[in-house]
Motif scaffolding. Sequence first.
Motif, short mmCIF file in Angstrom:
data_model
loop_
_atom_site.label_atom_id
_atom_site.label_comp_id
_atom_site.label_asym_id
_atom_site.label_seq_id
_atom_site.Cartn_x
_atom_site.Cartn_y
_atom_site.Cartn_z
N ALA A 136 -70.29 -39.04 10.40
CA ALA A 136 -70.43 -39.66 11.73
C ALA A 136 -71.39 -38.86 12.60
O ALA A 136 -72.21 -39.43 13.32
CB ALA A 136 -69.05 -39.77 12.39
N SER A 148 -75.01 -40.30 13.95
CA SER A 148 -75.27 -40.37 15.39
C SER A 148 -76.50 -39.55 15.76
O SER A 148 -77.31 -39.96 16.60
CB SER A 148 -74.04 -39.89 16.19
OG SER A 148 -73.79 -38.51 15.95
N GLY A 151 -72.07 -46.94 13.97
CA GLY A 151 -70.73 -47.35 13.55
C GLY A 151 -70.36 -48.67 14.22
O GLY A 151 -71.21 -49.47 14.60
#
Length: 204
Positions: free
Chosen positions: A3, A7, A153
Amino acid sequence: QNAIRSSEQAVVQVQNMVGVYTGDMEMVMDTICDSMKKEELERKEFIQRLVEMREDVVAVTMYNETGRLLDWWSNGQELKEEVYRNLSYVKPSDTYGKVEISKPHVESLFSSYYPWVVTISKDVKDASGNVLRIAMDIRFDKIANYVDDVGIGQRGYCYITDTDRNIIYHPRQQLLYSGVKQVERTGVENGAEIKTDAIYTAHT
């Protein structure tokens, strides 16, 4: 870790896009400033053609050292008879020749025409040695649309702030202004910060 990595990749992509776009606009500004050394008629025609050719350039304005509007170019828009507040004029810094970029604002110079723009300004000397302030209003749409399309996401998104953490553009800007949504300010300047409910990634 995945994640955080995704990002960071998304934010770097936005950072690069904004950098390329502002760099391109600064090159256009340099071209306009160079035209100040030409004869008046040739200069006027050159800037008018530039404004008509580039869809992202809303207007070019020229001011004297006291901030008085001397000339302006647009793609057919009519200047207001009385401008209550000229948001396209930004007082120059102490550094002569420095390119300055304003926060996004609504165009306030023309009648019944209110696009969302960013103003790029620079001081330059004309052929007689007079200091002029050149300002170019460019549409913020391209940057805004790019930021809107960035998804991280299922619920992640990008937004742009200034160095004081004031929000310049947010894909849910209307919700922020209406008070429906709040954005928690992150303290990180470059890199990632992990909190209990979110991961914040920032790049200057």
